[in-house]
Design a protein around this motif. Structure first.
Motif, short mmCIF file in Angstrom:
data_model
loop_
_atom_site.label_atom_id
_atom_site.label_comp_id
_atom_site.label_asym_id
_atom_site.label_seq_id
_atom_site.Cartn_x
_atom_site.Cartn_y
_atom_site.Cartn_z
N ASN A 378 0.80 -1.22 0.00
CA ASN A 378 0.00 0.00 0.00
C ASN A 378 0.83 1.27 0.00
O ASN A 378 0.54 2.23 0.72
N VAL A 379 1.88 1.32 -0.81
CA VAL A 379 2.59 2.56 -1.08
C VAL A 379 2.01 3.15 -2.36
O VAL A 379 2.01 2.48 -3.40
N GLY A 380 1.50 4.36 -2.27
CA GLY A 380 0.84 4.98 -3.41
C GLY A 380 1.79 5.77 -4.28
O GLY A 380 2.88 6.15 -3.86
N ALA A 381 1.35 6.03 -5.51
CA ALA A 381 2.16 6.81 -6.45
C ALA A 381 1.23 7.59 -7.37
O ALA A 381 0.23 7.05 -7.86
N ARG A 382 1.59 8.85 -7.59
CA ARG A 382 0.84 9.68 -8.54
C ARG A 382 1.83 10.46 -9.39
O ARG A 382 2.77 11.05 -8.87
N LEU A 383 1.57 10.44 -10.69
CA LEU A 383 2.43 11.11 -11.65
C LEU A 383 1.67 12.26 -12.28
O LEU A 383 0.58 12.08 -12.83
N SER A 394 0.12 -0.29 -7.51
CA SER A 394 0.91 -1.38 -6.94
C SER A 394 0.06 -2.63 -6.85
O SER A 394 -1.18 -2.56 -6.84
N ARG A 395 0.72 -3.77 -6.72
CA ARG A 395 0.02 -5.03 -6.56
C ARG A 395 -0.10 -5.37 -5.07
O ARG A 395 0.78 -5.02 -4.27
N PRO A 396 -1.16 -6.09 -4.66
CA PRO A 396 -1.27 -6.50 -3.26
C PRO A 396 -0.13 -7.43 -2.86
O PRO A 396 0.37 -8.21 -3.67
N GLY A 397 0.25 -7.36 -1.59
CA GLY A 397 1.30 -8.24 -1.09
C GLY A 397 2.18 -7.54 -0.08
O GLY A 397 1.98 -6.36 0.23
N ILE A 398 3.15 -8.28 0.45
CA ILE A 398 4.13 -7.73 1.40
C ILE A 398 5.50 -8.25 0.99
O ILE A 398 5.73 -9.46 0.96
N VAL A 399 6.39 -7.35 0.64
CA VAL A 399 7.73 -7.76 0.23
C VAL A 399 8.43 -8.42 1.42
O VAL A 399 8.48 -7.88 2.52
N GLY A 400 8.96 -9.62 1.21
CA GLY A 400 9.60 -10.38 2.27
C GLY A 400 8.68 -11.40 2.90
O GLY A 400 9.14 -12.30 3.61
N VAL A 401 7.38 -11.29 2.65
CA VAL A 401 6.40 -12.21 3.24
C VAL A 401 5.56 -12.87 2.16
O VAL A 401 5.45 -14.09 2.08
N HIS A 402 4.93 -12.05 1.33
CA HIS A 402 4.08 -12.60 0.27
C HIS A 402 4.25 -11.75 -0.98
O HIS A 402 3.86 -10.59 -1.01
N ARG A 403 4.83 -12.34 -2.03
CA ARG A 403 5.06 -11.62 -3.27
C ARG A 403 4.16 -12.20 -4.36
O ARG A 403 4.05 -13.42 -4.51
N PRO A 404 3.49 -11.35 -5.14
CA PRO A 404 2.65 -11.86 -6.23
C PRO A 404 3.50 -12.61 -7.26
O PRO A 404 4.68 -12.29 -7.47
N THR A 405 2.90 -13.59 -7.90
CA THR A 405 3.65 -14.42 -8.85
C THR A 405 4.04 -13.63 -10.10
O THR A 405 5.08 -13.90 -10.71
N THR A 406 3.21 -12.69 -10.48
CA THR A 406 3.52 -11.84 -11.63
C THR A 406 3.45 -10.38 -11.19
O THR A 406 2.65 -10.03 -10.31
#
Length: 479
Positions: A378-383, A394-406
């Motif tokens: 849940n880190v947002g980005a606006r350009l 961003s895709r749902p997940g937690i880096v280091g715990v649960h990473r999406p397959t794609t």
């Protein structure tokens, strides 16, 4: 870990706390006695102005990388002092920074002192919404170390003087709210800005009421369209003139000489003092509940023609969350030559054993002028593209715990009018991006502070560790 001093300034006793925090941050940054005293004085002046003119506010002090991507693999560290208030705002930033100007019968030297002592100093103010000021101080005055000698009578840091800045906004609590400028009809509440940066080689530049940079009064020669962002050089044109806080290329990934010259114009790899890229980054970090450590962290790093900005939000709060986000920052320096999706895969392995973190990566290809983005959590980005804002997902997940397959990357062109904001979930979910037309010309840390100011209020403080990181092009040198 991201040590941040968060000093709420509600009464005179907290002015001392701001000064002590600046001294502690200076020790952490390795500043000598002279520069430590300068940092303490800047913090004192900004905190005092909050009380005098805004009935209080917030001073944030942390240690960041020096505001330029340079060839030196050992980047210096600088103290960043940020003042945020929700006071009446300013009507004339140019007057506010001149010695002797005061609305409270004081000596009127506070902001002028900050301008003289700081390596970088930027302010932004909006009538009725408040003011932010950002100062950075390093071991050596940037104007002495990096900028050419100024002619007699010149003022500011790293460039020509502004003899008579046009009326603009304010500096943190520099003066009370005055009569709104006539330009306020151009778009909402009047705002103003002033930016200078010795470490990035910029002269003192006052903005108009919408924050668009004004041409210095002492400039000579044919007129140049500095108020037209389309005329600014882009990284792809190889005409940058400044840098931003961050880290130089890691020792294991030296940039090619051709890439260095393309990114730095006439600069060469043999001159480590010259900024390498026409892009800047800056950020503001606020720990939740006044804690010593923030679970959020940001950094950026260069590898060849690629510049990568990272913002990480460690799960939860406190030291363990800070350890997770710090692990992401450290790992980026090993993998900055990879594309964002590949970096996230490496970060996932690096963060195993920690709580994990939400991470967003924005990578700018300086040669192609293309921006690539990928994120998990849940880190947002606006350009900002022209006059509109585009969300980057961003895709749902937690880096280091649960990473999406794609993991899908988003791409966009990078031009002189672009502005990228990354933010953690401490901001409200429906926050409104700042609308000032001149923000691409502002110090990125000022833009980050404005974002936080406008998304919060004294009655509605930030609800979590909150960090905002901003990526912008570097405006051209004024004549």
């Amino acid at each position: 870990m991201p040590r941040v001093w968060d000093v709420p300034v509600r009464d005179a006793t907290r002015v001392r706390d701001a000064r002590v925090a600046a001294e502690q941050a200076a020790a952490l940054a390795g500043l000598d006695e002279r520069r430590t005293a300068a940092a303490a004085l800047v913090a004192t002046e900004l905190a005092t102005n909050l009380l005098k003119h805004a009935e209080g506010g917030q001073v944030l002090i942390d240690v960041v990388d020096a505001p330029a991507l340079r060839q030196d693999p050992e980047p210096s560290r600088v103290v960043q002092i940020t003042a945020i208030d929700h006071g009446p705002g300013m009507s004339d930033v140019g007057a506010a920074v001149r010695d002797g100007y005061s609305t409270t019968r004081s000596l009127g030297a506070g902001l002028g002192t900050c301008l003289r002592l700081a390596d970088d100093f930027g302010v932004h103010s909006t009538a009725g919404r408040g003011t932010v000021a950002v100062a950075r101080l390093g071991m050596t005055r940037g104007s002495e170390a990096l900028a050419p000698e100024r002619p007699a009578g010149a003022s500011g840091l790293g460039g020509p003087a502004v003899a008579a800045p046009r009326p603009a906004g304010g500096a943190s609590g520099a003066s009370g709210a005055g009569s709104p400028p006539e330009d306020s009809a151009r778009g909402g509440a009047p705002a103003g800005a002033l930016t200078c940066g010795a470490l990035t080689g910029h002269a003192v530049v006052a903005g108009d009421p919408l924050g668009t940079p004004a041409r210095p009064a002492v400039a000579a020669g044919p007129a140049a369209p500095w108020n037209d962002p389309s005329a600014w050089p882009t990284p792809a044109r190889g005409l940058p003139d400044g840098g931003a806080p961050g880290n130089a290329t890691p020792p294991h990934e030296p940039p090619a000489a051709g890439a260095t010259e393309a990114a730095a114009g006439t600069a060469t790899a043999a001159d480590p003092s010259v900024p390498l890229a026409g892009v800047r980054a800056g950020g503001v970090n606020i720990p939740y509940g006044g804690a010593e450590y923030s679970g959020d962290a940001w950094t950026w790093v260069r590898a060849g023609d690629r510049v990568t900005l990272l913002l990480a939000d460690g799960l939860g709060h406190g030291p363990e969350a800070a350890r997770a986000s710090s692990a992401a920052v450290a790992a980026l320096h090993r993998w900055a030559h990879l594309c964002p999706a590949e970096v996230l895969a490496k970060l996932h392995d690096a963060l195993k054993g920690t709580r994990g973190a939400a991470v967003a990566l924005a990578q700018l290809d300086l040669g192609a002028g293309r921006l690539r983005f990928a994120g998990i959590g849940n880190v947002g980005a606006r350009l900002r593209e022209g006059g509109s804002w585009r969300p980057l997902l961003s895709r749902p997940g937690i880096v280091g715990v649960h990473r999406p397959t794609t993991l899908r990357e988003e791409e966009a062109d990078w031009a002189a009018d672009r502005l990228l904001i990354l933010h953690t979930d401490g901001l409200p979910s429906r926050w409104t991006p700042p609308c000032d037309a001149g923000l691409p010309a502002a110090d990125p840390a000022v833009t980050a502070a404005v974002t936080i100011r406008d998304a919060s209020s004294p009655a509605r403080p930030v609800r979590d560790d909150t960090a905002v990181a901003v990526l912008t092009p570097t405006p051209p040198e004024r004549p």
